[in-house]
Design a protein around this motif. Sequence first.
Motif, PDB file in Angstrom:
ATOM      1  N   ARG A 108     -94.266  24.010  16.329  1.00 37.14           N
ATOM      2  CA  ARG A 108     -95.047  25.237  16.469  1.00 37.14           C
ATOM      3  C   ARG A 108     -94.550  25.951  17.715  1.00 37.14           C
ATOM      4  N   THR A 109     -94.815  27.236  17.813  1.00 36.94           N
ATOM      5  CA  THR A 109     -94.497  27.983  19.030  1.00 36.94           C
ATOM      6  C   THR A 109     -95.759  28.091  19.880  1.00 36.94           C
ATOM      7  N   ILE A 110     -95.581  28.089  21.185  1.00 39.95           N
ATOM      8  CA  ILE A 110     -96.727  28.139  22.089  1.00 39.95           C
ATOM      9  C   ILE A 110     -96.518  29.179  23.182  1.00 39.95           C
ATOM     10  N   THR A 111     -97.625  29.544  23.790  1.00 35.21           N
ATOM     11  CA  THR A 111     -97.636  30.443  24.937  1.00 35.21           C
ATOM     12  C   THR A 111     -97.345  29.659  26.217  1.00 35.21           C
ATOM     13  N   SER A 141    -106.372  27.947  24.780  1.00 30.09           N
ATOM     14  CA  SER A 141    -105.455  27.160  23.964  1.00 30.09           C
ATOM     15  C   SER A 141    -104.035  27.650  24.197  1.00 30.09           C
ATOM     16  N   ASP A 184    -102.418  29.174  22.137  1.00 28.48           N
ATOM     17  CA  ASP A 184    -102.261  30.382  21.330  1.00 28.48           C
ATOM     18  C   ASP A 184    -102.859  31.607  22.005  1.00 28.48           C
ATOM     19  N   THR A 185    -103.446  31.431  23.167  1.00 31.08           N
ATOM     20  CA  THR A 185    -104.084  32.556  23.871  1.00 31.08           C
ATOM     21  C   THR A 185    -103.471  32.711  25.256  1.00 31.08           C
ATOM     22  N   ASP A 227    -108.201  34.438  28.143  1.00 29.58           N
ATOM     23  CA  ASP A 227    -107.132  35.228  27.536  1.00 29.58           C
ATOM     24  C   ASP A 227    -106.521  36.227  28.523  1.00 29.58           C
ATOM     25  N   THR A 265     -96.348  35.043  25.197  1.00 29.15           N
ATOM     26  CA  THR A 265     -96.594  34.450  23.886  1.00 29.15           C
ATOM     27  C   THR A 265     -95.296  33.996  23.227  1.00 29.15           C
ATOM     28  N   ASP A 266     -95.403  32.980  22.343  1.00 22.75           N
ATOM     29  CA  ASP A 266     -94.260  32.480  21.561  1.00 22.75           C
ATOM     30  C   ASP A 266     -93.035  32.263  22.438  1.00 22.75           C
ATOM     31  N   THR A 278    -101.126  21.851  14.492  1.00 24.22           N
ATOM     32  CA  THR A 278    -100.637  23.221  14.514  1.00 24.22           C
ATOM     33  C   THR A 278    -101.507  24.095  15.402  1.00 24.22           C
ATOM     34  N   HIS A 279    -102.819  23.979  15.238  1.00 27.29           N
ATOM     35  CA  HIS A 279    -103.764  24.725  16.066  1.00 27.29           C
ATOM     36  C   HIS A 279    -104.882  23.773  16.477  1.00 27.29           C
TER      37      HIS A 279
END
Length: 365
Positions: free
Chosen positions: A138-141, A247, A249-250, A294, A327-328, A337-338
């Motif tokens: 997965r890609t992460i921040t 997370s 993702d944020t 965020d 991000t990413d 994944t999440h």
Amino acid sequence: MALLLDNVHVLLIANPESTTQTQKLFRRVVPALMALDGVSLEARFTHYGGHAEEMVAGLTVDDFDVIIPAGGDGTVNEVINGLLGSAEGDFRNLEDLPAIAVLPTGSANVFARALGYPTDPYAAADALVELIRKNHTRTITLGTWKGDDQGTRWFAVNAGFGIDADVIARVERARSFGFAASPLLYLQVSLRAWVKTQIKPPKITVEAVDSKGHKLQKEEVPMLLASNTNPWTFLGPLPVVTNPQNSFDTGLGLFGLTSVRGFGGVAAMMHLIGVGHGRKLEKLIAKRTIAFDDAEKVTLTCDSDQRFQVDGEYEGKPTKVVLESITDAVRVYAPKTHPTPPIMNWAVHLFKHVRDFLRVRTFGI
């Protein structure tokens, strides 16, 4: 970019002087990786601080498909900074970069555990092999930080001024004199850092803006944590949750204490490590805590010498630090994944820690 499990080149980076990277652990993970069809493995050893960063600098998928840092959050930080390069200007193309799969052998392993790896190192090793076999990425921040006249660098876990940075600096100094980084040492150093804040609390000014343009106006606090993960850190097997909605993702999660003095200050610190989340205590400390989720950009300013830490490493005493969320930024092998935000239930997390330990050592699962 998805990898087919065919002609996959893996680079394992390890520290031969580490006491936590045992032969038993490597005998478990290395043959298992080499047994995967189409996988070739190369191991390289670090010999000084920053060596892992130098090793991976400039590497692309033409060199290796997967990089495995065997170590803690500091080793992961080195690999990320070496692999991604400068955090200023144009970033390296994500599609050109090897993915990262962590073999957690450090003292905390916040990054790996926030991704969903088991707490037990042998269970984590088994999980790593299975993730590579299934090509589960997965890609992460990630976060970036820039202090005073320094260049901009990456961080994966957390950063902050205050007590945590003071504790890390003091522990590093104790280790330089030959003391082991034991729980007792951390307790003694933490108490001394706490007493220091009672006498002369730090003054940290924080400003932030989130992904929707909402702003955190200037606040002056004695302690400020910026986290890219959830949990923020761990106390042994127990998660320390400061921003439950945070997370990979944020953006960054910010948590600050407006006062560390008196009973309210003690209550706020206990709240920080997950103790006392009842209504009455929540009401008592509401005016002593700041939470902001965020965050895309954060500016921290100190008018006096205050220690600063990044991913558990002491980074000096900058007077101003700018943090940003990207991000990413990188691909990682991750069990989930999440991942859902962890529930702060100490009994449950202790049970899972003991369960993983027994499964691996008793039943060979």
